[in-house]
Design a protein around this motif. Structure first.
Motif, short mmCIF file in Angstrom:
data_model
loop_
_atom_site.label_atom_id
_atom_site.label_comp_id
_atom_site.label_asym_id
_atom_site.label_seq_id
_atom_site.Cartn_x
_atom_site.Cartn_y
_atom_site.Cartn_z
N ARG A 39 0.82 -1.22 0.00
CA ARG A 39 0.00 0.00 0.00
C ARG A 39 0.86 1.27 0.00
O ARG A 39 0.50 2.28 0.61
CB ARG A 39 -0.95 0.02 1.20
N VAL A 43 -0.47 4.94 1.39
CA VAL A 43 0.14 5.50 2.61
C VAL A 43 0.84 6.82 2.31
O VAL A 43 0.77 7.76 3.11
CB VAL A 43 1.12 4.48 3.22
N GLU A 48 -0.47 6.17 7.01
CA GLU A 48 -0.80 4.79 7.36
C GLU A 48 -1.97 4.69 8.33
O GLU A 48 -2.82 3.81 8.20
CB GLU A 48 0.43 4.11 7.97
N GLU A 49 -2.05 5.60 9.29
CA GLU A 49 -3.14 5.55 10.28
C GLU A 49 -4.49 5.72 9.61
O GLU A 49 -5.45 5.01 9.92
CB GLU A 49 -2.93 6.62 11.35
N ASP A 52 -5.41 2.58 7.50
CA ASP A 52 -5.85 1.49 8.37
C ASP A 52 -7.24 1.75 8.92
O ASP A 52 -8.07 0.83 9.01
CB ASP A 52 -4.86 1.31 9.52
N LEU A 55 -9.84 1.28 6.10
CA LEU A 55 -9.98 -0.15 5.79
C LEU A 55 -10.82 -0.85 6.85
O LEU A 55 -11.64 -1.72 6.54
CB LEU A 55 -8.60 -0.81 5.69
N ALA A 56 -10.63 -0.45 8.12
CA ALA A 56 -11.40 -1.03 9.22
C ALA A 56 -12.89 -0.69 9.08
O ALA A 56 -13.75 -1.44 9.55
CB ALA A 56 -10.87 -0.52 10.55
N CYS A 60 -12.42 -1.28 1.43
CA CYS A 60 -11.35 -2.21 1.08
C CYS A 60 -11.56 -2.76 -0.33
O CYS A 60 -12.61 -3.35 -0.63
CB CYS A 60 -11.31 -3.36 2.09
N SER A 106 -6.30 -4.57 1.59
CA SER A 106 -5.81 -5.03 2.89
C SER A 106 -4.83 -6.17 2.69
O SER A 106 -5.11 -7.14 1.98
CB SER A 106 -6.98 -5.50 3.76
N ARG A 107 -3.66 -6.08 3.33
CA ARG A 107 -2.68 -7.16 3.25
C ARG A 107 -3.27 -8.46 3.80
O ARG A 107 -2.90 -9.55 3.37
CB ARG A 107 -1.44 -6.78 4.06
N GLN A 108 -4.19 -8.32 4.74
CA GLN A 108 -4.79 -9.48 5.40
C GLN A 108 -5.53 -10.39 4.42
O GLN A 108 -5.53 -11.61 4.56
CB GLN A 108 -5.74 -9.00 6.50
#
Length: 211
Positions: A39, A43, A48-49, A52, A55-56, A60, A106-108
């Protein structure tokens, strides 16, 4: 497509600088599609904050691609996952940064998405490599240009989706012997992604990322 299969070639840097240049100097409506699990483009523009946090909240790209594979009706609303970098505020003749919209993943979920798109491509290659193009099509009137940033050392299904969605290609390249030798890899990746279709992205040229 800001595309090179080699890592460290300047893909993300070129994507961000082009987005700012086009939105600020030429007042273009710019969308960045960040296919890199690191990302870097997202970013760099948003922090980054914030990436994130959004995305939460469900903004996404990976989730939307999953829904599109499932032919979920919700997947048609790509605007719901856009992250916005607002324009800079100022006075006088100074040119301030223009607004830029970002789609980030998302990397997840990235490995699971890659595997799922691969399975779909084995059953139906044309559809498996056109999921991103399906998502972007409704946004054509909202933006003047879409810049797609790619992961390094990766030519799998997610990369193929990005290549199939692109009409033009910029090749960021470190001007050394290995950099110029690596041109065959990206060309082969484009040909494989477009195999069986009439889609042939046009090359805009090589961008030397170090002078």
């Amino acid at each position: 497509a800001v595309f090179n299969t080699r890592g460290g070639s300047g893909k993300s840097a070129a994507t961000v600088f082009l987005a700012d240049f086009l939105s600020s100097t030429f007042k273009k409506r710019v969308l960045i599609v960040d296919l890199d699990p690191q990302r870097s483009s997202s970013v760099a523009l948003l922090g980054e904050e914030r990436v994130d946090a959004e995305l939460a909240e469900g903004k996404c790209l990976a989730t939307l691609l999953h829904k599109t594979v499932d032919e979920n009706p919700e997947a048609t609303d790509a605007r719901s996952i856009l992250m916005e970098r607002p324009p800079g505020q100022g006075r006088g003749r100074t040119t301030y940064l223009g607004p830029v919209s970002v789609m980030s993943g998302s990397r997840q979920y990235w490995k699971a998405l890659d595997a799922r798109l691969d399975a779909l491509a084995l059953r139906d290659g044309r559809r498996g490599h056109s999921v991103l193009k399906t998502i972007l099509k409704p946004l054509q009137r909202d933006f003047d240009i879409c810049l797609i940033d790619f992961p390094a050392h990766e030519t799998g299904p997610i990369t193929k989706n990005g290549l199939r969605a692109a009409r033009w290609w910029i090749f960021p390249c470190v001007p050394d012997r290995s950099g110029s030798r690596d041109i065959e890899g990206p060309v082969e990746a484009f040909l494989e992604a477009c195999q069986g279709t009439k889609h042939r992205p046009q090359g805009l040229g090589t961008l030397l990322s170090i002078c």
